[in-house]
Design an enzyme around this catalytic site. Structure first.
Site, PDB file in Angstrom:
ATOM      1  N   GLU A   1       0.759  -1.187  -0.036  1.00  0.00           N
ATOM      2  CA  GLU A   1       0.041  -0.056  -0.076  1.00  0.00           C
ATOM      3  C   GLU A   1       0.989   1.390   0.070  1.00  0.00           C
ATOM      4  OE1 GLU A   1      -2.579  -0.731   3.323  1.00  0.00           O
ATOM      5  OE2 GLU A   1      -4.293  -1.686   2.155  1.00  0.00           O
TER       6      GLU A   1
ATOM      7  N   ASP B   1      -9.117  -8.705   3.243  1.00  0.00           N
ATOM      8  CA  ASP B   1      -8.944  -7.602   4.278  1.00  0.00           C
ATOM      9  C   ASP B   1      -9.771  -7.264   5.456  1.00  0.00           C
ATOM     10  OD1 ASP B   1      -7.592  -5.599   5.867  1.00  0.00           O
ATOM     11  OD2 ASP B   1      -7.851  -4.174   4.090  1.00  0.00           O
TER      12      ASP B   1
ATOM     13  N   GLU C   1     -12.844  -1.891  11.533  1.00  0.00           N
ATOM     14  CA  GLU C   1     -12.918  -1.122  10.355  1.00  0.00           C
ATOM     15  C   GLU C   1     -14.085  -1.363   9.286  1.00  0.00           C
ATOM     16  OE1 GLU C   1      -9.191  -1.606   8.318  1.00  0.00           O
ATOM     17  OE2 GLU C   1      -9.617  -0.468   6.720  1.00  0.00           O
TER      18      GLU C   1
HETATM   19  O1  GCW Z   1      -7.220  -2.676   6.092  1.00  0.00           O
HETATM   20  C1  GCW Z   1      -6.540  -1.796   5.731  1.00  0.00           C
HETATM   21  C2  GCW Z   1      -6.557  -0.463   6.043  1.00  0.00           C
HETATM   22  C3  GCW Z   1      -5.500   0.285   6.152  1.00  0.00           C
HETATM   23  C4  GCW Z   1      -4.326  -0.367   6.956  1.00  0.00           C
HETATM   24  C5  GCW Z   1      -3.964  -1.625   6.198  1.00  0.00           C
HETATM   25  C6  GCW Z   1      -2.879  -2.556   6.973  1.00  0.00           C
HETATM   26  C7  GCW Z   1      -2.700   0.481   8.486  1.00  0.00           C
HETATM   27  O2  GCW Z   1      -7.590   0.093   5.409  1.00  0.00           O
HETATM   28  O3  GCW Z   1      -5.924   1.621   7.060  1.00  0.00           O
HETATM   29  O4  GCW Z   1      -3.280   0.514   7.055  1.00  0.00           O
HETATM   30  O5  GCW Z   1      -5.057  -2.472   6.141  1.00  0.00           O
HETATM   31  O6  GCW Z   1      -3.420  -3.389   7.518  1.00  0.00           O
HETATM   32  O7  GCW Z   1      -1.743  -2.223   6.836  1.00  0.00           O
END
Ligand code: GCW
Length: 823
Positions: free
Chosen positions: A291, A370, A398
């Site tokens: 990311e 995720d 989240e």
């Molecule tokens: O789920 C995603 C989140 C990000 C997060 C990433 C991760 C900290 O939207 O905010 O970053 O995963 O786990 O690295």
């Protein structure tokens, strides 16, 4: 004998019911409690254990036990096994692992005493908390209990930024950082460590995995060391997220190549520097090549080379390196039907199995995408035979309602932990693989992304604390049941009255299936807006972009074909037995079938329903269930404190309204996409509903809402003539009677609009839209419901809403629904 002065103040201050005490809520209990505490030895954790026992017994009985350092009758004895053997020669103790403890009743001068012992101080502290837990669960004299942790790594990660914001935090600001500094008063950091210790958590990473390199700067480290100090009495070791480019960004080198000797030396010197300040530093967490974070790929190096660089620097000091397995390409080409984000973790790490240092571990998310409301277990978990791993669970909600929705995750986690991956055709449940038991790995365990914040009750929703508690308990003992954990948490948090325990734990147990029921069905993921807040519905945000959460929907069918035969081949990453099951549509479980297969809406599920009818039915049923949550909670009126009763009620009422937003968005979207009507005639039909755009509008203008499914009819009305108010009204057409009136409006995070609902001349309700929902737009994040029950209406009564805009909040309205009242 001396007494524990100062505790009275402590305990009485804690009386205001803000939720701050969480499950460590020591209220009067019947029973006999030891009159003295005997402390053998002087570890800081044993001192903390003694203070905790004092605090608890004072709370239970109003009496402070005395303190002595020799064995006596009617006492509670705290000490390491070494000290206990010295004080009680001949005593036989069971084998205990580090952090494990024994609670045993011993006879002193004819009167029972309680012995709490462990090989180390931290374990004695855990034993003390276990004793307290036993007492609060009803049994004053503890049963003989030897308990060892399932695994050595039991950490939480906090995604706190140095400026005090928390990424995916839903409970205020950081308790560690503000204004690019460590907060002056770390009392709350200490209290947090106490909570963590009480459920066996022994490590906390205090900064975001999207790490600011400054955290490792020489001028910053002494500040971080203060947090470690606050944690220390509670046996919680501090760890830090590192930025892989640190040798360059803060170290002044022109490279961060993991094979460059200057880089190697830099990390070694950095580790040495940290351990001078924080001798019990736990280690680093590293998010790299993920990311947008830089990583070893910059220099064509592997993840193992990156991990080992930091691991070797930590090794002489006993620290560990945790490398995040959450690595994927977020610019993937969605046009290529063979591309699949779900494959990424396995594809990246399985080929490197065996190349990671012994003091490192890969931190794997439970599912391959995720933290969705449901995912299959990540195949990487079964593929690391020669590499340590830790399972990363997300406590912060989240994708599961952001602590505005009740969603007890222990039930979902248990399904993950108990899932048998059948590695090499044998029994290999995830809990054993993660703990390192299956392949006899030196390290393993569980890490929970907690994101507790400055809100008094830590996580925003009082009931969300069940998730933090459950994470700790499961990291210690993954064989515990979600229900047993819910019950013990409830009795400690709210009281052990049977009605309280059954109401609260019943709600907890129903909450995840309900949340899944009104959000993403059949393994499609949560179906939230993945491009913005990850909160409300936003179905197509998953499609046609590089993020790879595709659901591949069209008018004929939906779902990712992940088969080996015709799809992305993801299923082939599983051990044979599991792969066989998922490869076959027939054998795939309904709840994951659209994760594995692309199927027509008319496909028949095992349940006997078509996919499309299942979507309608599950969404109506779950939204209905959510309407009952506040009603069920009402049973606690007078049984628990009014403050937490009201705070939770407010969230459950909000959730009930938002569940309808979800239901309608999903059902409307599936109806339009598939063109297949709901056999029960509900989807697309809204009895009693008057769209705002169809009302008589005074000043209000009609707006399209994006995505369209987030508003009824795809439209809303907004008042854009501030400071003047606008109004929307219509004449009631039904028969005379008592009705509930629901106003669906938008509460954007850009001002505090005000609303007034009236019938004829009578104002029924006035309210301010001042919540902090995660958007400034009119959509499913901001859509909110206000309901007035039992209103007497006559035909042709004029129902009117007046909206007063404020700042960027245009007092927008979606619709009004009038339904016969059953209140
Ligand atoms: O789920 C995603 C989140 C990000 C997060 C990433 C991760 C900290 O939207 O905010 O970053 O995963 O786990 O690295």
């Amino acid at each position: 004998m001396k007494f524990a002065a100062g505790l009275i103040v402590l305990v009485s201050i804690a009386r205001a019911e803000t939720g701050q005490e969480a499950w460590l809520r020591y209220r009067p209990l019947r029973g006999h409690f030891p009159s003295v505490v005997v402390k053998l030895g002087n570890a800081p954790e044993i001192d903390a254990a003694q203070r905790e026992i004092w605090r608890a017994i004072f709370g239970f009985s109003g009496k402070l036990p005395g303190e002595i350092d020799t064995l006596a009758s009617d006492s509670l004895v705290l000490g390491t096994t070494g000290e206990v053997k010295r004080a009680l020669p001949g005593i036989v103790l069971p084998e205990l692992r580090a952090d494990g403890f024994l609670l045993r009743q011993i006879d002193r001068e004819g009167r029972p005493s309680v012995l709490i012992t462990s090989p180390n101080g931290r374990g004695v502290l855990y034993g003390a908390f276990a004793w307290i837990r036993n007492v609060m669960d009803g049994g004053v004299v503890p049963p003989v209990e030897a308990s060892n942790p399932a695994a050595p790594i039991r950490w939480v990660n906090q995604w706190d930024n140095l400026d005090g914001a928390i990424e995916r935090g839903y409970a205020g600001r950081s308790i560690f950082f503000e204004n690019n500094n460590v907060v002056a008063d770390l009392t709350r950091a200490g209290e947090y460590a106490r909570l963590l210790a009480s459920v066996g958590i022994n490590g906390c990473t205090v900064n975001n995995v999207n790490a600011n390199p400054r955290v490792l700067a020489s001028e910053f480290l002494p500040r971080v060391a203060r947090i470690a100090e606050a944690f220390r009495p509670w046996g919680v070791r501090l760890s830090l997220s590192a930025d892989f480019a640190s040798p360059k960004t803060i170290g002044g080198l022109d490279t961060f190549d993991p094979l460059d000797t200057r880089v190697i030396d830099w990390w070694q010197a950095k580790a040495d520097e940290i351990y001078k300040l924080i001798p019990d530093f736990a280690g680093f967490v590293l998010k790299a090549d993920s990311e947008g974070r830089v990583g070893p790929s910059t220099y064509g190096r592997t993840h193992a080379q990156a991990a080992n660089l930091l691991a070797h620097a930590l090794k002489p000091h006993g620290g560990i390196l945790i490398y995040r397995g959450f690595v994927y390409d977020h610019h993937a080409d969605w046009r290529n039907l063979k591309n699949d984000r779900a494959r990424a973790a396995y594809d990246n790490f399985q080929p490197l199995d065996g190349q990671f240092a012994e003091n490192s571990a890969i931190q794997v998310k439970p599912g391959p995408i995720d933290f969705q409301a449901r995912e299959p277990v990540s195949p990487l978990i079964g593929a690391l035979k020669n590499t340590n791993q830790t399972l990363e669970l997300q406590i912060t909600q989240e994708y599961t309602g952001q602590q505005r929705h009740l969603c007890y995750l222990a039930l979902m986690w248990k399904q993950v932990l108990d899932f048998d991956l059948r590695v090499d055709n044998g029994r290999t449940p995830v809990k054993d693989l993660a703990a390192g038991r299956t392949f006899r790995r030196p390290l393993g365990g569980m890490v929970g992304v907690a994101n507790a914040g400055s809100d008094a009750n830590w996580l925003g929703h009082d009931l969300a604390m069940a998730n933090l508690y459950a994470f700790g308990r499961l990291s210690w003992d993954p064989d515990l049941s979600a229900e047993a954990i819910a019950e013990e948490w409830t009795s400690q948090t709210f009281g052990s009255d049977k009605r309280i325990v059954s109401t609260v734990s019943g709600l907890l147990m129903d909450s995840w299936p309900t949340y899944e029921g009104y959000t993403g069905p059949l393994g499609l993921g949560t179906l939230t807006d993945i491009l913005h807040g990850h909160y409300g519905p936003g179905i197509e945000s998953a499609e046609r972009n590089g993020w790879g959460q595709w659901i591949r929907a069209d008018h004929e069918g939906i779902g990712m074909d992940r088969t080996v035969a015709t799809g992305t081949g993801y299923i082939g990453q599983y051990p044979a037995e599991v792969a066989r099951r998922y490869e076959s549509v027939k054998e795939s479980p309904d709840e994951l079938v659209l994760f594995m297969h692309h199927l027509p809406y008319t496909h028949l599920l095992h349940s006997g329903k078509t996919i499309i009818q299942h979507v309608y039915d599950s969404h109506y049923a779950a939204a209905e269930e959510a309407q009952r949550f506040p009603i069920r909670w009402r049973a606690l009126d007078g049984l628990i404190d009014p403050e937490r009763f009201a705070a939770v009620m407010k969230r459950l009422e909000y959730q009930a309204g938002h569940a309808i937003v979800w239901r309608d968005a999903i059902c409307s979207w599936f109806l339009r996409e598939s063109g297949i009507p709901d056999a029960q005639g509900r989807a697309g039909h809204f009895p009693g509903r008057t769209e705002a755009e169809a009302m008589d509008l005074d000043g209000y203008a009609i707006k399209d809402v994006t995505p369209w499914e987030d508003a009824s009819g795809g439209k809303a009305v907004a008042c854009e003539r501030a400071p003047k108010s606008c109004a929307a009204s219509f004449a009631f057409q039904g028969a005379a009677g008592r009705y509930d009136i629901a106003v669906q409006y938008f509460d954007v995070n850009a001002g505090d609009a005000r609303f007034k609902l009236s019938v004829g001349q009578q104002v029924l309700q006035a309210w301010t839209a001042n919540d902090h929902l995660p958007t400034t737009a009119l959509n499913g994040d901001s859509s909110t419901r206000q309901t007035v029950l039992g209103v007497k209406l006559q035909p042709n009564d004029v129902i009117r809403i007046e909206g007063s805009p404020d700042g960027g909040d245009s007092a927008a309205i979606d619709y009004v629904e009038v339904k016969e009242s059953h209140d």
